[in-house]
Design an enzyme around this catalytic site. Structure first.
Site, PDB file in Angstrom:
ATOM      1  N   ALA A   1       0.982  -1.097   0.101  1.00 15.28           N
ATOM      2  CA  ALA A   1      -0.089  -0.013   0.233  1.00 15.28           C
ATOM      3  C   ALA A   1       0.936   1.315  -0.016  1.00 15.28           C
ATOM      4  CB  ALA A   1      -0.879   0.079   1.261  1.00 15.28           C
TER       5      ALA A   1
ATOM      6  N   LYS B   1      -6.046 -12.149  -8.574  1.00 10.89           N
ATOM      7  CA  LYS B   1      -4.773 -11.629  -8.875  1.00 10.89           C
ATOM      8  C   LYS B   1      -4.070 -12.302  -7.597  1.00 10.89           C
ATOM      9  CE  LYS B   1      -2.162  -7.295  -8.686  1.00 10.89           C
ATOM     10  NZ  LYS B   1      -1.270  -7.848  -7.822  1.00 10.89           N
TER      11      LYS B   1
END
EC number: 6.5.1.2
Length: 691
Positions: free
Chosen positions: A42, A132
């Site tokens: 992130a 993913k």
């Protein structure tokens, strides 16, 4: 990896862009080359997006070596470079629903424009949706159906030759199935490690006293990039195919879905968690459904991938510098994020366990704002070298309690302070103790501590303790929350009027509970000891203590050495008992329980000490079935000779007497080199003849 360069403000775009490029390149090197990522995904994404926006606002700042102009890290030394026939591009990311709606609109508008239908109404775009994976992207080259080469993504243009390592992955076929195969096929996919395999690998690492892996992705990457393929062969790697680079000798399938079906026919592993949907609504529905089952999947994923399904539409949409226009990765809220650790407090659990808790600057992670995270125990804090003032990585996955994964040592301030475990309970002031060989420190004020109140009352009322019928968890919750009961002694002060006013508690229920409390006043010493909730003191040990000492006061005043004389009481149990009675708060509650009109039991003299026999001071363990003696008879004979008969084998065991069908105790004795006797040997021992 040191990041010593000062962080420039946004008001200095030139310097800010240079700083962002430096941070991202350092992170790329750690991630792709060293396989030691030091930035959560992130945080990397945030810095990358900021640099992208800065370069969009100031095009003159774009440099050829900017991370926005490339895919990944450089090939590491030790592997032969491989130039990809077709670039291995990464995907653009979407995070919010609005990003997905915008992606679908861009695709639809571009397709309409490409077919000269701008402004007209068209059917929703058809997409192939898949997972993913959180692993390592690779390329597999097959020539005439035979596997000939494998390469990592590298920088997207040049990767590393990992052919010999990939040969060890059993899910990857060395020869494609079927009679009709392409002359050349370049398969794109992901190497990963399933959660169960990751757990087993770390178990082996621990057993071998080797470093454990932080997560399955690191384990997969480190395993694939071993210079010795024999090591890779011992690692449980898996593979899923999801894309294509080059194809010669056969026509390209018309859709992405057909490509994956084609791969399955060739014997290549393809993930079944996929779907074909239409428009943004279908994309978001797939994302939500996958999110609901994410934690139950057998492997880690960090999002889903959307691809325009039709091959001709993919070709019309084309590519931008580093990603295809026809695909998008929709990422889940980050499970890891960076923040500052501002303090470490301790929390007292219902059984007295003392847990260090990190107090954090608020950070959004795993779909929620986190201000506190567990540090598990004192040893974990030391092992991870986490200090107050550190910049730390916080992880929150699903409903799991947030935890501090580690600290960024290169960002540690000079005044960062080490954690010191307090010596007194923050709730009740009782002494905090940690027994030998235990990771958890505990508050010793078990009967008094408010944090342990409900657990202490529930245990005290158990059938094997004082057997207070009608005093269940819901009633205990009410009594504690209304502050009517603080310790077990307060139970015997309850009156009819007080109980009758409790929620859903009729007059009959109140009277029944009072009758149970009156009955519980007359118990046995063993039940009372068990009801105190002393750690490691079960029903059997409570009976042994009562039998050995005869009354409560000698137990409360006993030294550790005196407690060790009790049958089956070892050093850890003796220490636990001694700590419990050494805590003044516990003694106060016990005296309240023994007050006139409260709990009583018959007391007797202590058990006579065994005469100093031929086996005085010796510890013997019995296992299996003896030909002529029962277990009880053999035990009685040994104790009469002064021996202590233990239930388990340890280094302190002097002899093991083994009969037929002896099990693990015999194996343990042989492992430790402890003398093993049969029944004849036992008789010789009792006669004073040392074997």
């Amino acid at each position: 990896m040191a990041r010593t360069q000062a962080e420039p403000p946004a008001s200095q775009p030139d310097a800010r862009a240079a700083w962002l490029r430096d941070q991202l390149e350092r992170a790329n090197y750690a991630y792709y080359v060293l396989d030691q990522p030091d930035l959560p995904d992130a945080e990397y994404d945030r810095l990358f997006r900021e640099l992208q926006q800065l370069e969009t606002d100031h095009p003159e700042l774009v440099t050829p070596d900017s991370p926005t102009q490339r895919v990944g890290g450089e090939a590491a030394g030790g592997f032969t470079p491989v130039v990809h026939d077709a670039p291995m591009l990464s995907l653009n990311n979407g995070f919010a629903d609005e990003d997905i709606v915008a992606f679908d609109k861009r695709v639809a508008d571009a397709l309409a424009k490409a077919t000269d239908l701008a402004g007209s109404v068209t059917d929703p775009v058809e997409y192939a949706c898949e997972l993913k994976f959180d692993g390592l992207a690779i390329s597999l080259r097959y020539e005439n159906g035979v596997f000939v080469q494998a390469a990592t993504r590298g920088d997207g243009t040049t990767g590393e030759d990992v052919t010999e390592n990939v040969r060890t992955i059993r899910s990857i076929p060395l020869k494609l199935k079927g009679k009709h195969v392409p002359a050349v096929l370049d398969v794109r996919g992901e190497v990963l490690m399933f959660k169960r395999d990751f757990a087993r690998l770390n178990e082996r690492q621990r057993a071998a006293e080797q470093r454990e892996f932080a997560n399955p992705r690191n384990a997969a990457a480190g395993s694939l990039r071993q210079l010795d393929s024999k090591i890779t062969a011992q690692r449980p790697l898996s593979f899923f195919a999801y894309g294509i680079g080059v194809l010669d000798g056969m026509p390209m399938p018309d859709t992405h879905t057909a490509l994956l079906d084609w791969y399955e026919a060739f014997g290549l592993p393809v993930n079944r968690e996929r779907a074909v949907v239409h428009g943004a609504e279908g994309l978001l529905d797939f994302f939500r459904k996958v999110g609901e089952k994410r934690e139950s999947l057998p492997y880690d994923i960090d999002g889903v991938v959307y691809k325009v399904n039709r091959r001709d539409e993919q070709e019309r949409l084309g590519f931008v510098s580093r990603a295809p226009r026809f695909a998008l990765a929709h990422k889940f809220p980050a499970q890891e994020a960076l923040t500052k650790l501002v303090a470490i407090d301790v929390q007292v659990g219902r059984t007295g366990a003392i847990t260090p808790v990190a107090r954090l600057e608020p950070v959004f992670v795993g779909g929620a704002t986190v201000t506190n995270a567990t540090l598990h125990n004192e040893d974990e804090v030391r092992r991870k070298d986490i200090r107050i003032g550190d910049t730390v990585i916080v992880r929150r996955a699903g409903d799991v309690i947030p935890e501090v994964v580690g600290a960024l040592l290169d960002r540690r301030p000079a005044d960062a302070a080490e954690f010191v475990m307090p010596t007194e309970c923050p709730v009740c002031g009782s002494k905090i103790e940690r027994l030998p060989d235990e990771a958890i420190a505990r508050c010793t004020g078990g009967l008094f501590c408010p944090a342990q109140r409900k657990q202490a009352l529930w245990h005290f009322a158990q059938r094997r303790a004082l057997d207070i019928d009608g005093l269940g968890e819901k009633i205990i919750d009410q009594l504690v929350e209304l502050n009517l009961v603080r310790t077990p002694a307060d139970l015997f002060n309850l009156g009819f009027a007080t109980l009758a006013e409790l929620d859903r508690f009729a007059e009959k229920s109140a009277q029944n509970l009072l009758d149970s409390l009156e009955k519980a006043k007359h118990t046995t010493l063993a039940r009372f000891i068990y009801g105190l909730g002393i750690r490691h003191v079960g029903e059997s040990t409570a009976k042994d203590l009562a039998k050995h000492f005869g009354s409560l006061t000698p137990i409360m005043d006993a030294s550790i050495e005196e407690l060790l004389e009790v049958n089956d009481v070892g050093p850890i149990v003796a220490e636990s008992i001694h700590q419990f009675f050494a805590e003044e708060h516990n003694r106060t509650v016990i005296e309240q329980l023994r007050a006139p009109g409260k709990v009583t039991w018959p007391e007797g003299p202590p058990a006579p000490k065994a005469p100093q026999g031929v086996l005085a001071g010796k510890t013997v363990v019995l296992t299996g079935t003896l030909p002529n003696l029962t277990r009880d008879a053999a035990k009685e004979m040994l104790e009469a000779a002064g021996a202590k008969v233990a239930g388990s084998v340890s280094k302190k065991t002097d002899y093991v007497v083994a009969g037929a069908e002896a099990g693990s105790k015999l194996a343990k004795a042989e492992e430790l080199g402890i003398p093993v006797l049969d029944e004849d040997g036992l008789h010789q021992l009792l006669e004073g003849n040392t074997p």
